[in-house]
Design an enzyme around this catalytic site. Structure first.
Site, PDB file in Angstrom:
ATOM      1  CG  HIS A   1      -1.894  -1.073   1.352  1.00  0.00           C
ATOM      2  ND1 HIS A   1      -2.047  -1.855   2.472  1.00  0.00           N
ATOM      3  CD2 HIS A   1      -2.815  -1.533   0.458  1.00  0.00           C
ATOM      4  CE1 HIS A   1      -3.023  -2.734   2.278  1.00  0.00           C
ATOM      5  NE2 HIS A   1      -3.500  -2.565   1.064  1.00  0.00           N
TER       6      HIS A   1
ATOM      7  CE  LYS B   1     -16.836  -7.730   6.810  1.00  0.00           C
ATOM      8  NZ  LYS B   1     -16.990  -7.886   5.366  1.00  0.00           N
TER       9      LYS B   1
ATOM     10  NE  ARG C   1      -2.875  -7.267  -4.305  1.00  0.00           N
ATOM     11  CZ  ARG C   1      -3.581  -7.565  -3.232  1.00  0.00           C
ATOM     12  NH1 ARG C   1      -2.980  -8.020  -2.159  1.00  0.00           N
ATOM     13  NH2 ARG C   1      -4.885  -7.410  -3.216  1.00  0.00           N
TER      14      ARG C   1
ATOM     15  CB  SER D   1      -4.343  -6.652   4.472  1.00  0.00           C
ATOM     16  OG  SER D   1      -3.896  -5.398   4.036  1.00  0.00           O
TER      17      SER D   1
END
Ligand code: ADP
Length: 154
Positions: free
Chosen positions: A18, A42, A91, A129
């Site tokens: 990032h 969440k 990516r 992540s």
């Protein structure tokens, strides 16, 4: 007119992948707002305040970068903040398919905002992540995958 980009994501946690996207985009925009999208139902893995703090400390020298959180649609957040660009990283071809649909839908919802993609640097392609979180959860060393100075204690 100022060129303002929103870099939206969960950043749970913010990784060197990032950071590299932001570092490379910095000269393309007058301002980049790193915006952590969250959902009150969440909670994510790392606390939201910690995620904000880590990103702020990573870019404390950079006056062009702002860090904040938002709920709801990214396009609404862009509209409220006069952002004319959405910044995203790519990516893999899987990322591309996912990002393409979102970007095309966002363009329908807010035609004045363009999504700009930067291809990840090759060395950052495997960093996500999700994987960093898994390593952390099992007690592994993640220091090579997050920016210097981020001490990941929840
Ligand atoms: P989201 O939950 O919206 O997918 P992420 O926090 O996982 O948010 O990622 C935010 C953006 O950063 C996405 O565009 C994603 O493709 C990009 N990104 C994630 N990891 C990397 C990386 N290693 N290199 C480049 N871009 C990345």
């Amino acid at each position: 007119m100022k060129n303002i980009a929103v870099f939206p994501g969960s950043f749970d946690p913010f990784t060197i992948g990032h950071k590299s996207i932001v570092d490379r985009a910095i000269n393309m925009f007058d301002e980049i707002i790193i915006a952590i999208g969250y959902n009150s139902e969440k909670s994510g893995f790392f606390p939201l305040e910690k995620r904000v703090e880590w990103i702020k400390s990573t870019f404390e020298e950079q006056r062009k970068i702002k860090v904040t959180t938002y709920q709801g649609l990214t396009v609404d957040f862009c509209n409220e903040n006069n952002a004319n660009y959405i910044l995203r990283g790519l990516r893999t071809s899987e990322d591309f398919e996912y990002e393409r649909a979102i970007a095309q839908m966002n363009k329908k919802l807010l035609p004045t905002t363009e999504t700009v993609f930067l291809l990840t640097s090759p060395e950052h392609t495997p960093i996500s992540s999700t994987i960093v979180r898994e390593i952390y959860r099992h007690g592994g060393d993640i220091s090579d995958f997050v920016p210097d100075g981020i001490v990941l204690n929840k």
